[in-house]
Design an enzyme around this catalytic site. Structure first.
Site, PDB file in Angstrom:
ATOM      1  N   LYS A   1       0.864  -1.177   0.000  1.00  0.00           N
ATOM      2  CA  LYS A   1       0.000   0.000   0.000  1.00  0.00           C
ATOM      3  C   LYS A   1       0.902   1.228   0.000  1.00  0.00           C
ATOM      4  O   LYS A   1       1.444   1.629   1.022  1.00  0.00           O
ATOM      5  CB  LYS A   1      -0.901  -0.001   1.239  1.00  0.00           C
ATOM      6  CG  LYS A   1      -2.237   0.770   1.061  1.00  0.00           C
ATOM      7  CD  LYS A   1      -2.106   2.251   0.804  1.00  0.00           C
ATOM      8  CE  LYS A   1      -1.730   3.015   2.057  1.00  0.00           C
ATOM      9  NZ  LYS A   1      -1.725   4.515   1.778  1.00  0.00           N
TER      10      LYS A   1
ATOM     11  N   GLU B   1      10.046   1.752  10.679  1.00  0.00           N
ATOM     12  CA  GLU B   1      11.060   2.807  10.538  1.00  0.00           C
ATOM     13  C   GLU B   1      10.304   4.123  10.562  1.00  0.00           C
ATOM     14  O   GLU B   1       9.541   4.430   9.651  1.00  0.00           O
ATOM     15  CB  GLU B   1      11.857   2.629   9.247  1.00  0.00           C
ATOM     16  CG  GLU B   1      13.145   3.440   9.239  1.00  0.00           C
ATOM     17  CD  GLU B   1      12.986   4.789   8.569  1.00  0.00           C
ATOM     18  OE1 GLU B   1      12.738   5.778   9.312  1.00  0.00           O
ATOM     19  OE2 GLU B   1      13.091   4.864   7.350  1.00  0.00           O
TER      20      GLU B   1
ATOM     21  N   CYS C   1      14.061  10.736   6.272  1.00  0.00           N
ATOM     22  CA  CYS C   1      13.899  10.311   7.669  1.00  0.00           C
ATOM     23  C   CYS C   1      15.152  10.568   8.492  1.00  0.00           C
ATOM     24  O   CYS C   1      15.075  10.961   9.653  1.00  0.00           O
ATOM     25  CB  CYS C   1      13.542   8.826   7.720  1.00  0.00           C
ATOM     26  SG  CYS C   1      11.947   8.431   6.982  1.00  0.00           S
TER      27      CYS C   1
ATOM     28  N   GLU D   1      10.352  16.691  14.139  1.00  0.00           N
ATOM     29  CA  GLU D   1      10.813  16.354  12.790  1.00  0.00           C
ATOM     30  C   GLU D   1      10.094  17.267  11.796  1.00  0.00           C
ATOM     31  O   GLU D   1       8.896  17.136  11.557  1.00  0.00           O
ATOM     32  CB  GLU D   1      10.521  14.884  12.475  1.00  0.00           C
ATOM     33  CG  GLU D   1      11.113  14.441  11.157  1.00  0.00           C
ATOM     34  CD  GLU D   1      10.865  12.969  10.866  1.00  0.00           C
ATOM     35  OE1 GLU D   1      11.687  12.365  10.171  1.00  0.00           O
ATOM     36  OE2 GLU D   1       9.845  12.431  11.335  1.00  0.00           O
TER      37      GLU D   1
END
Length: 512
Positions: free
Chosen positions: A198, A274, A309, A409
């Site tokens: 997905k 992750e 990331c 972040e």
């Protein structure tokens, strides 16, 4: 047209390719070896973030579509058409798969750039070569990972088999649509599993084509399916499915925690996560080369628009070199990456993935200034590139680790420079975060380097470099950055399970 030949394309050629691609977008899912509309007929729009224009309407998968894909995967797995295929034959299919991706690089590259704004030069020079390398590396693992025969009593034989898990569900992000998908489907397929992928709803166009190419390479129907749709619908249905043996997820920490809950609510499936980071780069006063270090600093945050990331967004600089570091970053980094049209091979920075993400990043920049950080450059959107979702490269100095821009972040091109005095203060600041994905440190002193490697709470630590490595290097984090290890032989093994077989032997000469 392969990767080597398209590297010569100019802007006019890419615009022509893009125009053709827009007219040929395949809006359907790829399920059980064929294209399929959503059972309920759902659709959603995918947007070109460089212009705000609608590219196409894409099939929006529901629980019914996930059920169909998982059922096909379960059937294919139990048939053994892939899981029991001879290892060298499975390797051959994956090698051919990688070759076909290279041969279809022009189409795949332009779909990626249109969909999420990544500069076309990045797709053809970084993403697609690494997709092919990932598949080939994992193919090489197929006949290299073995089981074990243990040393037991003479009247027994004990061996340990390594077997695939079954159906693997993969949910992937939009910042590297094909590459992050390959980090999941390549080891899962190589290990003999069947995969239902997905992709992120912001970048749905390229991955269904990959599944079709897998079939063209000789992969059996049902082994690799792609269902597009919303995360809270199709993604949730995949993570909750009782016939999915593992869910592999890359994305936000918030959603990663939901994956753990869904596993507990369903069948206790394996979960690989992750979930991002706030990576520190630590620059000691005795670093080997200031110019090299500053270049690594701005590349580590501005590449891929900061939508990475493990982006090195926190720059911890020892106070004795702090002013020189900031000035050199200002003079060299301010214009190293300039926003531009992503189909232009000369462009080094594209838009953020959506206008909403642009607004979020600009709001974070405003917060940084309001909390007392010093804006050195950037902090705005280039007016000449409206209505795209662009943000100029931005540098904050005089940041402390309690500020929002140092803790959250941002996922945009925003660098924060934080001063420190001594070694232990640097370690404290580096570890004062919920994340622990990656870090780097710059020093000439091997004792300092080894002390910090052992002290920094991070799954990856680079010394005198940033974002370097190969497929021998596990990639994954500590703390709320997740628990998975990608792009390595451990990744292959994580899509397998061990079976212990104990055989009681008759005494020599038969039963007494």
């Amino acid at each position: 047209m392969n990767l080597q030949s398209i590297a010569q394309h100019d802007l006019a050629r890419w615009q022509s390719v893009a125009q053709d691609a827009r007219q040929r977008v395949e809006p359907r899912h790829f399920i059980d070896g064929d294209w399929a509309d959503s059972i309920d007929g759902g659709r959603f729009e995918t947007i070109d973030p460089s212009s705000g224009e609608v590219i196409a309407e894409i099939a929006a998968g529901s629980e019914k579509d996930i059920d169909r894909a998982v059922a096909a995967a379960k059937k294919a797995f139990r048939s053994g058409c892939w899981s029991r295929m001879a290892p060298r034959d499975r390797m051959a299919v994956l090698y051919r798969f990688a070759d076909l991706i290279s041969e279809n690089a022009e189409q795949l590259a332009v779909l990626e750039t249109l969909d999420m704004g990544k500069p076309i030069s990045d797709v053809i020079n970084v993403d697609l070569p690494l997709v092919c390398e990932t598949i080939r590396f994992m193919a090489e693992c197929i006949d290299k990972v073995d089981g074990a025969v243990t040393n037991t009593a003479a009247d027994a034989m004990h061996f340990i088999l390594r077997e695939p898990l079954g159906v693997v569900g993969a949910i992937t992000p939009w910042n590297y649509p094909m590459l992050m998908a390959a980090w999941k489907f390549a080891p899962a397929l190589a290990a003999g599993n069947c995969v239902v992928l997905k992709p992120a709803e912001q970048s749905p166009m390229s991955c269904p084509r990959l599944a079709e190419l897998f079939m063209e390479a000789g992969g059996p129907a049902g082994v690799f399916s792609v269902v597009n749709g919303m995360g809270e619908v199709a993604g949730q249905a995949l993570a909750l499915h009782h016939d999915v043996a593992k869910i592999s997820f890359t994305g936000s920490t918030e959603v990663g925690k939901l994956m753990l809950q869904y596993a507990g609510q369903s069948n206790m499936k394996h979960v690989g996560l992750e979930c991002g980071g706030k990576s520190p780069q630590i620059f000691m006063s005795d670093l080997p080369d200031l110019g090299q270090a500053v270049e690594a600093a701005y590349r580590g945050i501005y590449e891929n628009m900061g939508e990475v990331c493990n982006a090195g967004s926190r720059l911890l600089v020892q106070r004795s070199i702090y002013d020189e570091f900031v000035e050199r970053f200002r003079s060299e980094g301010q214009f190293a990456y300039r926003p531009g049209q992503p189909l232009d091979p000369a462009t080094s920075m594209g838009p953020l993935v959506t206008k909403g993400d642009q607004r979020r990043v600009l709001d974070m920049i405003e917060t940084g200034s309001a909390e007392g950080a010093r804006l050195v450059f950037g902090g705005d959107a280039p007016a000449e590139l409206e209505p795209g979702a662009f943000v100029n490269p931005t540098l904050f100095a005089d940041v402390n680790n309690e500020m929002s821009i140092a803790r959250q972040e941002i996922f945009g091109p925003v660098a924060c420079v934080i001063p420190f005095d001594g070694l232990e203060e640097a370690v404290h600041i580096a570890n004062d975060t919920i994340y622990g994905l990656a870090a780097s440190l710059w020093t000439r002193d091997v004792d300092t380097a080894m002390h910090m490697v052992r002290s920094i709470e991070s799954g990856v630590v680079w010394v005198n470099t940033f974002d370097a490595g190969d497929f021998t290097q596990p990639f994954g984090g500590y703390k709320q950055s997740g628990n998975a290890r990608d792009k390595c032989i451990d990744s292959f093994k994580s899509y397998t399970q061990t079976k212990s077989a104990w055989i009681q032997l008759s005494p020599p000469g038969g039963a007494s």
